[in-house]
Design an enzyme around this catalytic site. Structure first.
Site, PDB file in Angstrom:
ATOM      1  N   ARG A   1       0.849  -1.194   0.000  1.00 29.86           N
ATOM      2  CA  ARG A   1       0.000   0.000   0.000  1.00 29.86           C
ATOM      3  C   ARG A   1       0.884   1.245   0.000  1.00 29.86           C
ATOM      4  O   ARG A   1       2.073   1.178   0.265  1.00 29.86           O
ATOM      5  CB  ARG A   1      -0.943   0.024   1.204  1.00 29.86           C
ATOM      6  CG  ARG A   1      -0.245   0.003   2.550  1.00 29.86           C
ATOM      7  CD  ARG A   1      -1.234  -0.009   3.702  1.00 29.86           C
ATOM      8  NE  ARG A   1      -2.130  -1.149   3.597  1.00 29.86           N
ATOM      9  CZ  ARG A   1      -1.842  -2.357   4.077  1.00 29.86           C
ATOM     10  NH1 ARG A   1      -0.676  -2.573   4.685  1.00 29.86           N
ATOM     11  NH2 ARG A   1      -2.687  -3.348   3.956  1.00 29.86           N
TER      12      ARG A   1
ATOM     13  N   TYR B   1      11.006   9.388  14.423  1.00 32.85           N
ATOM     14  CA  TYR B   1      11.012   8.987  13.017  1.00 32.85           C
ATOM     15  C   TYR B   1      12.109   9.721  12.259  1.00 32.85           C
ATOM     16  O   TYR B   1      12.895   9.107  11.522  1.00 32.85           O
ATOM     17  CB  TYR B   1       9.645   9.282  12.409  1.00 32.85           C
ATOM     18  CG  TYR B   1       9.537   9.095  10.921  1.00 32.85           C
ATOM     19  CD1 TYR B   1       9.367   7.831  10.369  1.00 32.85           C
ATOM     20  CD2 TYR B   1       9.575  10.197  10.057  1.00 32.85           C
ATOM     21  CE1 TYR B   1       9.254   7.658   8.996  1.00 32.85           C
ATOM     22  CE2 TYR B   1       9.453  10.029   8.685  1.00 32.85           C
ATOM     23  CZ  TYR B   1       9.290   8.763   8.157  1.00 32.85           C
ATOM     24  OH  TYR B   1       9.177   8.600   6.795  1.00 32.85           O
TER      25      TYR B   1
END
Length: 251
Positions: free
Chosen positions: A17, A144
């Site tokens: 995806r 992140y």
């Protein structure tokens, strides 16, 4: 030399995806045999699928072994699995930060180690999907951004350690329009407003990121290793340009 990867066996982590799906489609279009993996079962037309949590060393070892057992080789690995939800650094738990670093930095290392064990004799290419968040402040996704900065350094280090048999490169990806864009940018109007901050005037498509991954894995990039290709549409227009009340001048 050409862009075609006819017959090459490619593993794309998280290739079911979003950006990963665009990467999978790009390699399929280039003639490659593509295997994808994710934590939950999924189907991508034309690609094979193996369920795997890439943060788990044992599962990663089984993943790579299954690819080699089925197809007899492994030519390219794209470490795409990653991401992070928005969470301010002082609000998120230590476990949250740990999981983000595991997925975005340690998992690519695990997959790369397993792939290198196969590629060191036959040769191959590894492409790490990094982010512009590793090159600028990443408020709301601090762990992140730090992990992606580490991934850029890991890319350069592995390229030196594993040359000349295995090339290792990365893509520093900017904003991409996917089925989850609304989670980051809000409504359609919000997505459009964000797109206007990019010099090219739009967000990237997953397929455009995929094309860059194919290039780095292909013979066209045969002398490219240890590099991070920035894929961000020109980046961000500097904020001072909008704030300034002059028509010219320089700093």
């Amino acid at each position: 030399m050409e862009l075609s990867l006819d017959g090459s066996v490619v593993l794309v982590t998280g290739g079911v995806r979003g950006v990963g799906l665009g990467i999978t489609r790009a390699f399929l279009s280039a003639g490659a045999v593509v295997v994808t993996c994710a934590r939950r079962p999924a189907e991508v037309p034309g690609a094979s699928f193996v369920q795997c949590d890439v943060r788990d060393a044992e599962q990663v070892s089984l993943l790579v072994s299954s690819v080699v057992s089925r197809f007899g080789r492994l030519d390219v690995v794209v470490n795409n699995a990653g991401g992070a939800p928005f969470a301010l650094a002082d609000k998120a738990s230590p476990r949250f930060h740990q999981k983000i670093v595991e997925l975005n930095l340690l998992a690519p290392l695990l997959v790369s180690q397993a792939a290198y064990a196969v590629m060191k004799d036959s040769g191959g290419s590894i492409v790490n999907v990094s982010s512009v968040s590793g090159r600028r402040p990443s408020p709301g996704t601090a762990a992140y951004g730090a992990a992606k900065a580490g991934l850029d350094n890991l890319t350069a280090s592995l390229a030196v350690e594993w040359a000349p048999r295995v090339r290792v490169n990365a893509l520093a990806v900017g904003m991409v329009e996917t089925e989850q864009s609304h989670l980051h940018y809000g409504s359609a109007e919000g997505v459009a407003a964000v797109a206007r901050t990019v010099p090219l005037g739009r967000l990237a498509s997953p397929d455009e990121v995929g094309a860059c991954a194919v290039f780095l894995a292909s013979p066209l990039a045969s002398y490219v290793t240890g590099a991070t290709l920035v894929v961000h549409g020109g980046g961000e227009v500097p904020a001072f340009l909008a704030a300034a009340d002059t028509d010219g001048g320089s700093s």
